[in-house]
Motif scaffolding. Structure first.
Motif, PDB file in Angstrom:
ATOM      1  N   THR A 199     -50.584 128.684 -55.691  1.00 45.11           N
ATOM      2  CA  THR A 199     -51.815 129.006 -55.279  1.00 45.11           C
ATOM      3  C   THR A 199     -51.981 130.473 -54.854  1.00 45.11           C
ATOM      4  O   THR A 199     -51.128 130.904 -54.110  1.00 45.11           O
TER       5      THR A 199
ATOM      6  N   HIS B  35     -60.079 120.439 -55.743  1.00 44.40           N
ATOM      7  CA  HIS B  35     -58.790 120.009 -54.889  1.00 44.40           C
ATOM      8  C   HIS B  35     -58.215 118.699 -55.010  1.00 44.40           C
ATOM      9  O   HIS B  35     -56.896 118.504 -55.158  1.00 44.40           O
TER      10      HIS B  35
ATOM     11  N   SER C  20     -58.666 131.568 -61.836  1.00 45.56           N
ATOM     12  CA  SER C  20     -57.992 132.823 -61.462  1.00 45.56           C
ATOM     13  C   SER C  20     -58.505 133.926 -62.527  1.00 45.56           C
ATOM     14  O   SER C  20     -58.197 133.342 -63.726  1.00 45.56           O
TER      15      SER C  20
ATOM     16  N   THR D  78     -53.627 128.296 -59.219  1.00 44.91           N
ATOM     17  CA  THR D  78     -54.878 128.364 -58.875  1.00 44.91           C
ATOM     18  C   THR D  78     -55.241 129.623 -58.185  1.00 44.91           C
ATOM     19  O   THR D  78     -54.360 130.084 -57.520  1.00 44.91           O
TER      20      THR D  78
ATOM     21  N   HIS E 242     -55.372 123.094 -50.548  1.00 42.67           N
ATOM     22  CA  HIS E 242     -54.690 122.163 -51.511  1.00 42.67           C
ATOM     23  C   HIS E 242     -53.832 121.124 -50.697  1.00 42.67           C
ATOM     24  O   HIS E 242     -53.962 119.753 -50.958  1.00 42.67           O
TER      25      HIS E 242
ATOM     26  N   ASN F 239     -54.734 131.482 -53.449  1.00 47.34           N
ATOM     27  CA  ASN F 239     -55.343 131.342 -52.245  1.00 47.34           C
ATOM     28  C   ASN F 239     -54.706 131.060 -50.928  1.00 47.34           C
ATOM     29  O   ASN F 239     -53.405 130.402 -50.908  1.00 47.34           O
TER      30      ASN F 239
ATOM     31  N   ASP G 160     -47.742 128.577 -51.356  1.00 48.84           N
ATOM     32  CA  ASP G 160     -48.647 129.556 -51.160  1.00 48.84           C
ATOM     33  C   ASP G 160     -48.244 131.053 -51.192  1.00 48.84           C
ATOM     34  O   ASP G 160     -47.612 131.636 -50.333  1.00 48.84           O
TER      35      ASP G 160
ATOM     36  N   VAL H  50     -46.434 122.600 -53.152  1.00 47.35           N
ATOM     37  CA  VAL H  50     -47.246 123.620 -53.050  1.00 47.35           C
ATOM     38  C   VAL H  50     -46.447 124.816 -52.711  1.00 47.35           C
ATOM     39  O   VAL H  50     -45.709 124.870 -51.664  1.00 47.35           O
TER      40      VAL H  50
END
Length: 275
Positions: free
Chosen positions: A100, A83, A218, A22, A107, A102, A117, A115
């Motif tokens: 992600t 989300h 994205s 994402t 999330h 982000n 990051d 996840v």
């Protein structure tokens, strides 16, 4: 069900264990601005560069001064239905890993557990000398206490806790590390810096084991995200992209959905549940 919804549902059915990547487009419905337009061009001046932040005190003053205005918007943002839909897709077993780009943590707040990051987390701050770590809120509070005159400014919100504020920052007092007096920086990968190797390795391992790659929100203009499309192609993994506008990987895609993210993800989730 529209054609786009049906195509996304079919992609997930055909490739049920996905690595999902994402970008900023998934968080715009939470009130966090994105960086690029639908042609992949910058919407505003480029973000702070890591080398400039580290070597230039004025750049750090400007960054933290603007953050006094911009950080509360990001801090107070809430997960949106997109989300939430991805968290539910994880519960259904369709998301083997969510990577992600982000740094907003939305999330996890929506309930996603697997996840990575990729670019770090903006709610954490690290000392670049001694590795002391603290919360962004603590640093924000100290900045406000050191610079009460700056707390009265308002400005348009920019991505990732920034703001379009242009004033004289020369008198801004930068909060320093409690432990050693060193440079504090959000625990994120600024432009011009490198993603920690282990994060990339973990994400690529998950991609190799996945059935396919789903990119959401994205443009993939930054190589840290685009590399996953390159690897997916190398490993003969199908790639779908749900994002408004062009992406750097358009020529590699098996499925391109140029559509609004939230309603399409919600409809696809409803379709999967119905089936």
């Amino acid at each position: 069900m529209t054609e786009a919804h049906a195509e996304l549902v079919e992609f997930i059915h055909q490739y049920p264990r996905l690595l999902v990547l994402t970008g900023a487009g998934i968080s715009t419905d939470s009130g966090i601005p994105d960086y690029r337009d639908q042609q992949g061009q910058w919407k505003r001046q480029q973000p702070v560069q890591h080398p400039d932040f580290m070597r230039c005190e004025h750049t750090r003053k400007r960054y933290w001064g603007r953050s006094l205005v911009g950080w509360p918007v990001m801090r107070d943002a809430l997960p949106n239905p997109a989300h939430n839909a991805l968290a539910q897709l994880e519960q259904l077993g369709h998301v083997s890993l969510l990577v992600t780009q982000n740094v907003d943590g939305l999330h996890q707040r929506a309930g996603s557990h697997r996840v990575v990051d990729l670019h770090g987390r903006s709610d954490r701050v690290v000392c670049m000398s001694c590795d002391y770590r603290c919360s962004r809120n603590d640093t924000h509070r100290r900045s406000a206490e050191l610079n009460p005159d700056f707390t009265h400014y308002t400005a348009a919100t920019a991505p990732d806790g920034d703001a379009d504020l242009e004033v004289d920052f020369s008198r801004f007092r930068i909060p320093e590390c409690h432990r050693c007096g060193g440079i504090l920086k959000p625990d994120v990968v600024f432009f011009g810096d490198n993603v920690p190797k282990q994060r990339v390795v973990n994400a690529l391992d998950a991609l190799e084991a996945a059935d396919g790659l789903l990119v959401i929100g994205s443009s993939l203009m930054v190589y840290s995200g685009f590399r996953f499309c390159r690897k997916a192609q190398e490993w003969n993994k199908p790639i779908a992209a749900l994002t408004l506008g062009k992406t750097r990987a358009d020529a590699l895609l098996s499925l391109k959905l140029n559509a609004s993210i939230t309603p399409l993800l919600q409809a696809a989730l409803h379709g999967l549940n119905a089936q």
